[in-house]
Write a protein that holds these residues in place. Structure first.
Motif, PDB file in Angstrom:
ATOM      1  N   GLY A   1       0.857  -1.194   0.000  1.00  0.00           N
ATOM      2  CA  GLY A   1       0.000   0.000   0.000  1.00  0.00           C
ATOM      3  C   GLY A   1       0.878   1.223   0.000  1.00  0.00           C
ATOM      4  O   GLY A   1       1.419   1.598  -1.037  1.00  0.00           O
ATOM      5  N   VAL A   2       1.070   1.790   1.178  1.00  0.00           N
ATOM      6  CA  VAL A   2       1.942   2.966   1.276  1.00  0.00           C
ATOM      7  C   VAL A   2       3.229   2.590   2.008  1.00  0.00           C
ATOM      8  O   VAL A   2       3.200   1.928   3.045  1.00  0.00           O
ATOM      9  CB  VAL A   2       1.232   4.118   2.009  1.00  0.00           C
ATOM     10  N   VAL A   3       4.324   3.012   1.435  1.00  0.00           N
ATOM     11  CA  VAL A   3       5.633   2.657   1.971  1.00  0.00           C
ATOM     12  C   VAL A   3       6.387   3.932   2.324  1.00  0.00           C
ATOM     13  O   VAL A   3       6.353   4.906   1.567  1.00  0.00           O
ATOM     14  CB  VAL A   3       6.430   1.870   0.900  1.00  0.00           C
ATOM     15  N   GLY A   4       7.060   3.930   3.468  1.00  0.00           N
ATOM     16  CA  GLY A   4       7.927   5.051   3.855  1.00  0.00           C
ATOM     17  C   GLY A   4       9.373   4.703   3.538  1.00  0.00           C
ATOM     18  O   GLY A   4       9.816   3.589   3.820  1.00  0.00           O
ATOM     19  N   GLN A   5      10.078   5.621   2.897  1.00  0.00           N
ATOM     20  CA  GLN A   5      11.454   5.330   2.464  1.00  0.00           C
ATOM     21  C   GLN A   5      12.396   6.448   2.896  1.00  0.00           C
ATOM     22  O   GLN A   5      12.092   7.625   2.734  1.00  0.00           O
ATOM     23  CB  GLN A   5      11.493   5.180   0.930  1.00  0.00           C
ATOM     24  N   ILE A   6      13.533   6.037   3.418  1.00  0.00           N
ATOM     25  CA  ILE A   6      14.518   7.013   3.896  1.00  0.00           C
ATOM     26  C   ILE A   6      15.867   6.652   3.302  1.00  0.00           C
ATOM     27  O   ILE A   6      16.307   5.503   3.410  1.00  0.00           O
ATOM     28  CB  ILE A   6      14.570   6.994   5.439  1.00  0.00           C
ATOM     29  N   ILE A   7      16.484   7.618   2.635  1.00  0.00           N
ATOM     30  CA  ILE A   7      17.704   7.311   1.877  1.00  0.00           C
ATOM     31  C   ILE A   7      18.892   8.159   2.342  1.00  0.00           C
ATOM     32  O   ILE A   7      18.698   9.218   2.942  1.00  0.00           O
ATOM     33  CB  ILE A   7      17.465   7.492   0.354  1.00  0.00           C
ATOM     34  N   PRO A   8      20.095   7.703   2.051  1.00  0.00           N
ATOM     35  CA  PRO A   8      21.308   8.363   2.548  1.00  0.00           C
ATOM     36  C   PRO A   8      21.847   9.406   1.570  1.00  0.00           C
ATOM     37  O   PRO A   8      21.305   9.611   0.484  1.00  0.00           O
ATOM     38  CB  PRO A   8      22.284   7.201   2.652  1.00  0.00           C
ATOM     39  N   TRP A   9      22.973  10.016   1.972  1.00  0.00           N
ATOM     40  CA  TRP A   9      23.528  11.142   1.217  1.00  0.00           C
ATOM     41  C   TRP A   9      24.644  10.733   0.258  1.00  0.00           C
ATOM     42  O   TRP A   9      25.198  11.579  -0.434  1.00  0.00           O
ATOM     43  CB  TRP A   9      24.019  12.236   2.164  1.00  0.00           C
ATOM     44  N   ASN A  10      24.983   9.452   0.205  1.00  0.00           N
ATOM     45  CA  ASN A  10      26.160   9.114  -0.607  1.00  0.00           C
ATOM     46  C   ASN A  10      25.853   8.961  -2.096  1.00  0.00           C
ATOM     47  O   ASN A  10      26.678   9.295  -2.941  1.00  0.00           O
ATOM     48  CB  ASN A  10      26.869   7.882  -0.057  1.00  0.00           C
ATOM     49  N   PHE A  11      24.677   8.427  -2.421  1.00  0.00           N
ATOM     50  CA  PHE A  11      24.243   8.329  -3.821  1.00  0.00           C
ATOM     51  C   PHE A  11      22.798   8.835  -3.873  1.00  0.00           C
ATOM     52  O   PHE A  11      21.865   8.035  -4.043  1.00  0.00           O
ATOM     53  CB  PHE A  11      24.322   6.884  -4.320  1.00  0.00           C
ATOM     54  N   PRO A  12      22.600  10.131  -3.689  1.00  0.00           N
ATOM     55  CA  PRO A  12      21.240  10.623  -3.413  1.00  0.00           C
ATOM     56  C   PRO A  12      20.196  10.199  -4.442  1.00  0.00           C
ATOM     57  O   PRO A  12      19.174   9.611  -4.087  1.00  0.00           O
ATOM     58  CB  PRO A  12      21.426  12.141  -3.403  1.00  0.00           C
ATOM     59  N   LEU A  13      20.438  10.481  -5.693  1.00  0.00           N
ATOM     60  CA  LEU A  13      19.415  10.164  -6.694  1.00  0.00           C
ATOM     61  C   LEU A  13      19.375   8.666  -6.987  1.00  0.00           C
ATOM     62  O   LEU A  13      18.309   8.091  -7.208  1.00  0.00           O
ATOM     63  CB  LEU A  13      19.684  10.942  -7.987  1.00  0.00           C
ATOM     64  N   LEU A  14      20.511   8.034  -6.968  1.00  0.00           N
ATOM     65  CA  LEU A  14      20.549   6.599  -7.242  1.00  0.00           C
ATOM     66  C   LEU A  14      19.805   5.824  -6.150  1.00  0.00           C
ATOM     67  O   LEU A  14      19.046   4.890  -6.438  1.00  0.00           O
ATOM     68  CB  LEU A  14      21.997   6.117  -7.359  1.00  0.00           C
ATOM     69  N   MET A  15      20.011   6.215  -4.905  1.00  0.00           N
ATOM     70  CA  MET A  15      19.307   5.532  -3.819  1.00  0.00           C
ATOM     71  C   MET A  15      17.799   5.783  -3.920  1.00  0.00           C
ATOM     72  O   MET A  15      16.987   4.915  -3.604  1.00  0.00           O
ATOM     73  CB  MET A  15      19.825   6.001  -2.461  1.00  0.00           C
TER      74      MET A  15
ATOM     75  N   PRO B   1      14.869  12.289   1.300  1.00  0.00           N
ATOM     76  CA  PRO B   1      16.303  12.275   1.044  1.00  0.00           C
ATOM     77  C   PRO B   1      17.063  12.720   2.294  1.00  0.00           C
ATOM     78  O   PRO B   1      16.468  13.245   3.220  1.00  0.00           O
ATOM     79  CB  PRO B   1      16.465  13.310  -0.077  1.00  0.00           C
ATOM     80  N   ALA B   2      18.372  12.497   2.274  1.00  0.00           N
ATOM     81  CA  ALA B   2      19.194  12.937   3.403  1.00  0.00           C
ATOM     82  C   ALA B   2      19.275  14.461   3.415  1.00  0.00           C
ATOM     83  O   ALA B   2      19.215  15.104   2.376  1.00  0.00           O
ATOM     84  CB  ALA B   2      20.585  12.343   3.292  1.00  0.00           C
ATOM     85  N   GLU B   3      19.427  15.029   4.607  1.00  0.00           N
ATOM     86  CA  GLU B   3      19.329  16.487   4.706  1.00  0.00           C
ATOM     87  C   GLU B   3      20.437  17.214   3.941  1.00  0.00           C
ATOM     88  O   GLU B   3      20.239  18.299   3.447  1.00  0.00           O
ATOM     89  CB  GLU B   3      19.306  16.934   6.162  1.00  0.00           C
ATOM     90  N   THR B   4      21.626  16.602   3.827  1.00  0.00           N
ATOM     91  CA  THR B   4      22.703  17.325   3.135  1.00  0.00           C
ATOM     92  C   THR B   4      22.613  17.188   1.619  1.00  0.00           C
ATOM     93  O   THR B   4      23.320  17.878   0.898  1.00  0.00           O
ATOM     94  CB  THR B   4      24.095  16.841   3.584  1.00  0.00           C
ATOM     95  N   THR B   5      21.773  16.291   1.147  1.00  0.00           N
ATOM     96  CA  THR B   5      21.701  16.052  -0.306  1.00  0.00           C
ATOM     97  C   THR B   5      20.257  15.905  -0.771  1.00  0.00           C
ATOM     98  O   THR B   5      19.850  14.856  -1.254  1.00  0.00           O
ATOM     99  CB  THR B   5      22.467  14.778  -0.692  1.00  0.00           C
TER     100      THR B   5
END
Lengths: 313, 497, 287
Positions: free
Chosen positions: B169-183, B202-206
């Protein structure tokens, strides 16, 4: 190392000694050289450097003294409208050496000649030695020899080395370039092994060279890299500097700059000189000149302004 | 022109000189990143200002200058995002056939390819990675993930053969700053293909490329609410994890945060996949193709400044070749170009943030004080920005912090081993288990090592290779679940009881 | 004069051996009328720790057996259960919660389930694993591997079928298990242990403890060497287990205790998959 088993062929031992090369990984490595972006002053410097490293070559059955003469002229004055360096050498068949010498006199442009039954090398050793001696006598400064690939692949390392040694002796003061004809060596492992085999018996400043340009396979960034790394390893373990010459297939400036990047990042500054690195090529020079004129004039150049590049539209 | 250089060099060991005889001029990438002064959240198909009214600055780590303002999503924003996602799921996404869902993903892949250079520049500006990596790796790979998973959307019955499945249904996703768009692509593409809607942070720095990605979604005319992009720091992430509408959480990041998320979701019945840290061993045997192994080790630890969860941060080299190998490694490192991320010739860009630079600096200091021997490249560093020299430590033991903790920077710890058994033992002597590298010319040894290493990805005679078809993820405390391949899409499907 | 029968002392089964709890504690097993049947070892955290240790040691050897061999060993277990099915049925019915005929049906289903998983040992890899057509000169393949030691809490009902349904898929792939038997009727599990002792399943692969979930939950969920957990627990205990599992990023699956083990979906390839890791290997294609 003492030989432990008798069924270990000399070639196998040599391969074991110099270690393997992974095909996919080395091809990936050289692809990175091709991503270097060479612009502005560094491009100009690179193009001029490449010009100074060209062995301007004509190796055709139809070669004539006249053609060699115009080659020599071009070698000394690559482009009257540019302040380019001379090329390193002209490279001709033995029969043409005396004509080249007549044209070049005591010019700094060196004369290289493909002796030793070029390109197949399938001529008796005595004949090959005689050919080398005659070429040197006629005025050759450098001899480009081919190894007997058949002997090498059959595992007869000693015989190949003995032949190279005999040619070294016949060269006298002339520099020797040992053509491995990499396209006939089957694998990068064997190109590396053959490089060591040759380096063990040639003199400091002598060359190892990729190809004759007469087979379907020519110099590539990858086989160039295998040989550069062999030269580096040999230098670091013996202190002896061997020079390198890729030949065949290097037709344009972009390629030449990629090869120079490989030299810069593998062997370093000491090999970025014509004594240590050459391009065996016939049409490369014109493209280098076209690019240099473009750099100077800011306009892309038409091919007919450059000799030998005026065919086609 | 002398054929031989200084004759005095005969007295010392031969050395190679990687100097400036032929120096490369700057070759800056000129494409415009098209950044806005202020970004918005992307909720319900619209770019909206944060109800929190809070913003923070995104800093270019190569210049330390602010690039743009990023919204910090608060509780009301996250609530709105999940409401939109639930509505997107009920009203649009769950009603579409797999075939039609797939077409949206294909569109996204194509639009991303079209604007690839622009996004690459934005990625390098915001995150500090070299343009040649964002251009040649991050962007093509991100587009490839959408393209790959697009094709799964109407073939889901083959992901888990024999099972009856439904999306979460609905999924929450949290990604890191090392490969921002790829992740982001790794997360969104399989989730959408499987039929889920997402709220992603996305990560706050990216955050920039994620927020720019909202433009692509609008160009693709993705139905409203299917993807909602919310920016912010850890607190925003916690709001996503805790939101009851999130039926599954997918997280990539540190092991510490992964564990905290696992505790947060305990007892909620939410699905969870975690892709966490690593301390990978890159194992070089004496029969390896040495120069390619050197290259692989360099690529393993210096790719993306070492900001890679699967970085080969521990080199295990067989004792018999250790000295020669390290010598070659040092020579290779001397040719790495550190500097302006936007220069096409830069090999190592800027460290992602001041905080990360401080962490790397602290861990390297610990390595020195614990007695390991530090070698650093002598390259010049830009005067401004967060940069760190390519570094390696010799004389490292298993107990050193630099051998145990994830540094996430361009720092390699070198250990030696004598036997296959010792290599396996040392490689597995870690709570992590994300990846490993093996270098040997012997095929059967590769398979033995691959079997024995407790790691989700084993690279044999290569390193840091990725592909949309290739499952990626960890053993042990490196997390669970896989991204990529059919396993990647399967992790976004529930098996019906 | 009638002969006085010998009663059996039920023991836990750990590392291929029959043990009492290190604590020496027991709890009485009674039937529906509250009548005493026998004393059951009340295993402790320390017993669990010991079981995990032997499970860890035994697991590698079990996982390295050929898939064909594992299949034969599990099938052999089915044969032994079939031969002693009446005894197993009696043990299920001993507490009087189900009739003997219901117990017989449970035994039959349990044996069939063992055979089902025995058949999977050399096939699940072919369905779950794969080669991956990466865009480059690499041979890339994903295989599965067992996660390692897995802890299991059985449901209280269906004391044999529940245990078989949870444990068999886990050991099918080469994991080893520490299982806490049903606390309302651990007797069938204890009897199964006696059959395992004479089966070819290496000692330590399947370790059967008896005792109470409340007491052992901490260890079953938090022990770092345990890499996966399949726990029939609900409510606060489930949450507590998941919180504890987080510290070592355990692959934890909790389920309500009232699972209907007789359903077709109670046996599945995906019960095997729950306790597998996927490992992807890249290898260049070159000469």
């Amino acid at each position: 190392m003492p030989m432990i088993t008798s069924n270990n062929s000399p070639l196998k031992r040599l391969l074991n000694d110099v270690g393997p090369v992974d095909q996919v990984a080395i091809e990936e490595r050289v692809a990175k050289f091709a991503t270097r972006s060479i612009k502005k002053a560094s491009k100009l410097q690179g193009l001029n450097l490449a010009v100074s490293m060209v062995d301007l070559t004509t190796l055709e059955g139809s070669d004539t003294p006249g053609k060699v003469a115009s080659l020599c002229q071009k070698a000394q004055h690559p482009d009257p409208e540019l302040t380019t360096p001379q090329v390193a050498a002209v490279c001709v068949y033995p029969f043409m050496v005396k004509h080249a010498r007549a044209c070049l006199g005591d010019s700094n442009v060196r004369i290289a000649s493909v002796a030793t039954g070029f390109p197949a090398g399938q001529v008796p050793l005595r004949t090959r030695i005689q050919e080398v001696k005659q070429a040197v006598k006629d005025g050759a400064d450098e001899i480009d020899m081919v190894i007997q690939r058949g002997l090498f692949l059959a595992g007869n390392i000693q015989a190949v080395q003995d032949e190279i040694s005999a040619v070294v002796e016949a060269c006298g003061d002339a520099r020797l370039k040992v053509i491995l004809e990499v396209s006939e060596l089957e694998s990068y492992d064997k190109i590396r092994a053959a490089s060591f085999l040759a380096m063990q018996v040639i003199r400091p400043g002598d060359f190892i060279k990729t190809s004759t340009g007469k087979t379907s396979g020519n110099a590539t960034l990858a086989n160039n890299q295998v040989m550069l790394e062999a030269i580096r390893d040999f230098y670091l373990s013996t202190g002896t500097s061997i020079s390198m010459k890729p030949a065949g297939g290097i037709k344009n400036s972009k390629q030449a700059l990629q090869y120079l990047v490989a030299v810069k990042e593998t062997l370093g500054d000491a090999w970025l000189i014509p004594e240590r690195y050459r391009f065996g090529a016939s049409s490369l020079l014109n493209d280098l000149l076209m690019q240099l004129r473009k750099q100077q004039e800011g306009v892309y150049q038409a091919p007919w302004k450059f000799s030998d590049a005026s065919s086609g539209y | 022109m002398p054929a031989k250089r200084k004759s005095s060099s005969r007295n010392s060991a031969p050395e190679l000189l990687f100097g400036d005889l032929w120096e490369f001029d700057p070759a800056p990438e000129s494409a415009a990143p098209n950044l806005k002064d202020t970004y918005s959240l992307f909720i319900g198909g619209k770019e909206v200002a944060p109800r929190s009214r809070n913003y923070f600055e995104s800093v270019n780590p190569a210049t330390e200058k602010a690039l743009t303002r990023i919204p910090a999503a608060g509780k009301a924003d996250i609530g709105a995002a999940f409401t939109a996602a639930e509505s997107g799921y009920q009203n649009y996404w769950s009603k579409l056939s797999g075939k039609e869902r797939g077409k949206y993903l294909y569109r996204i892949a194509r639009l991303l390819q079209d604007r690839s250079r622009e996004f690459a520049v934005a990625e390098s500006l915001d995150g500090g990675k070299p343009i040649k990596e964002s251009r040649d790796f991050d962007l093509p790979m991100a587009a490839a993930h959408f393209f790959y998973y697009a094709g799964w959307a109407d073939k889901l019955e083959y992901a888990l053969p024999g099972a009856s499945t439904t999306p979460y249904g609905v999924v929450g996703q949290i990604i890191p700053w090392n490969f921002p768009l790829l992740m982001l692509a790794w997360k969104i593409a399989p989730a959408l293909a499987a039929g889920n809607c997402v709220v992603i942070k996305p990560a706050e720095t990216t955050s920039i490329t994620a927020l720019k990605f909202a433009e692509i979604l609008q160009e693709a005319e993705l139905p409203p609410g299917v993807v909602n992009i919310v920016s912010g720091a850890g607190a925003t992430g916690q709001l996503i994890v805790d939101h009851p509408a999130a039926k599954k959480i997918a997280f990539t990041g540190s092991t510490a945060v992964g564990k905290a998320i696992m505790r947060s979701t305990a007892g909620t019945g939410k699905g969870l996949t975690l892709e966490l840290g690593g301390k990978a061993a890159n194992i070089v045997f004496d029969d390896a193709p040495i120069d390619q192994a050197v290259e692989g080790v360099v690529n393993g630890i210096f790719f993306n400044q070492g900001h890679v969860c699967c970085a080969g941060s521990r080199l295990l080299v067989q004792e018999s070749i250790a000295k020669a190998f390290v010598q070659k490694l040092k020579a290779r490192i001397a040719t790495l170009r550190v500097g302006d991320p936007l220069d096409k010739n830069t090999d190592i860009g800027a460290i992602n943030s001041k905080g990360q630079l401080d962490k790397i600096t602290e861990l390297v200091a610990s390595g020195v004080s614990e007695g390991a021997e530090l070698f650093q490249s002598k390259c010049s560093l830009p005067k401004q920005g967060y940069f760190f020299r390519p570094s390696l430590f010799q004389g490292v033991t298993q107990s050193h912090r630099i051998a145990r903790e994830e540094i996430f920077g361009p720092v390699l710890s070198i250990l030696t081993f004598r036997t296959v058994g010792e290599a396996i033992e040392k490689a597995n002597n870690t709570a992590y288990g994300l990846s490993a590298g093996v270098w040997t010319d012997k095929g059967s040894k590769i398979l033995k090592m691959s079997t024995a290493l407790k790691a989700g990805v084993v690279w044999a005679n290569t390193y840091n290779k990725f592909d949309p078809t290739s499952p990626f993820g960890g053993y042990k405390e490196s997390g669970f679940g896989r991204e990529g391949g059919k396993q990647g899409v399967a992790d976004y499907l529930k098996i019906n009881a | 004069m009638p002969r006085i029968s010998i009663t059996k002392t039920p023991k836990a089964y750990v590392g291929g051996k029959f043990i009492r709890s290190e604590s020496g504690r027991v709890f009485p097993l009674t039937n529906a009328n509250g009548e005493f049947i026998c004393n059951i070892p009340q295993c402790t955290r320390k017993d669990t720790r010991n079981a995990v240790e032997v499970a860890g040691k035994a697991g590698a050897g079990w996982a390295s057996k050929t898939a064909y061999n594992r299949g034969q060993i599990l099938y052999r277990l089915g044969e032994m259960m079939e031969a002693r099915s009446e005894e197993l049925a009696q043990s299920i019915a001993i507490t009087g919660e189900v009739s003997l005929s219901q117990a017989r049906a449970e035994v039959a289903l349990s044996i069939d389930r063992v055979v089902y998983y025995a058949g999977w040992t050399d096939k699940y890899e072919q369905v779950l694993g794969n080669t991956n057509p990466v865009a480059g000169p690499f041979f890339n393949f994903s295989v599965t591997e067992p996660v390692g030691v897995v802890s299991v809490f059985c449901s209280d009902h269906a004391p044999l079928l529940g245990l078989i349904s949870q444990v068999l898929p886990i050991i099918t792939s080469g994991n080893s298990v520490v299982v806490l038997a049903s606390s309302t009727n651990p007797y069938p599990a204890i009897l199964l242990g006696e059959m395992l002792a004479t089966s070819d399943l290496p000692g330590g692969v399947l370790n059967i403890l008896s005792g109470y979930k409340e007491e052992l939950l901490d260890t079953f969920a938090s022990h770092e060497h345990i890499r996966g957990s399949d726990l029939c627990v609900s409510g606060d205990l489930a949450k507590q287990a998941e919180v504890l599992a987080a510290e070592s990023v355990k692959r934890i699956h909790v389920r309500e205790s009232d699972v209907d083990w007789t359903k077709d979906t109670a046996q599945s390839l995906y019960a095997i998959r729950n306790f597998l890791e996927f490992k992807t290997t890249w290898h260049p294609i070159g000469a």
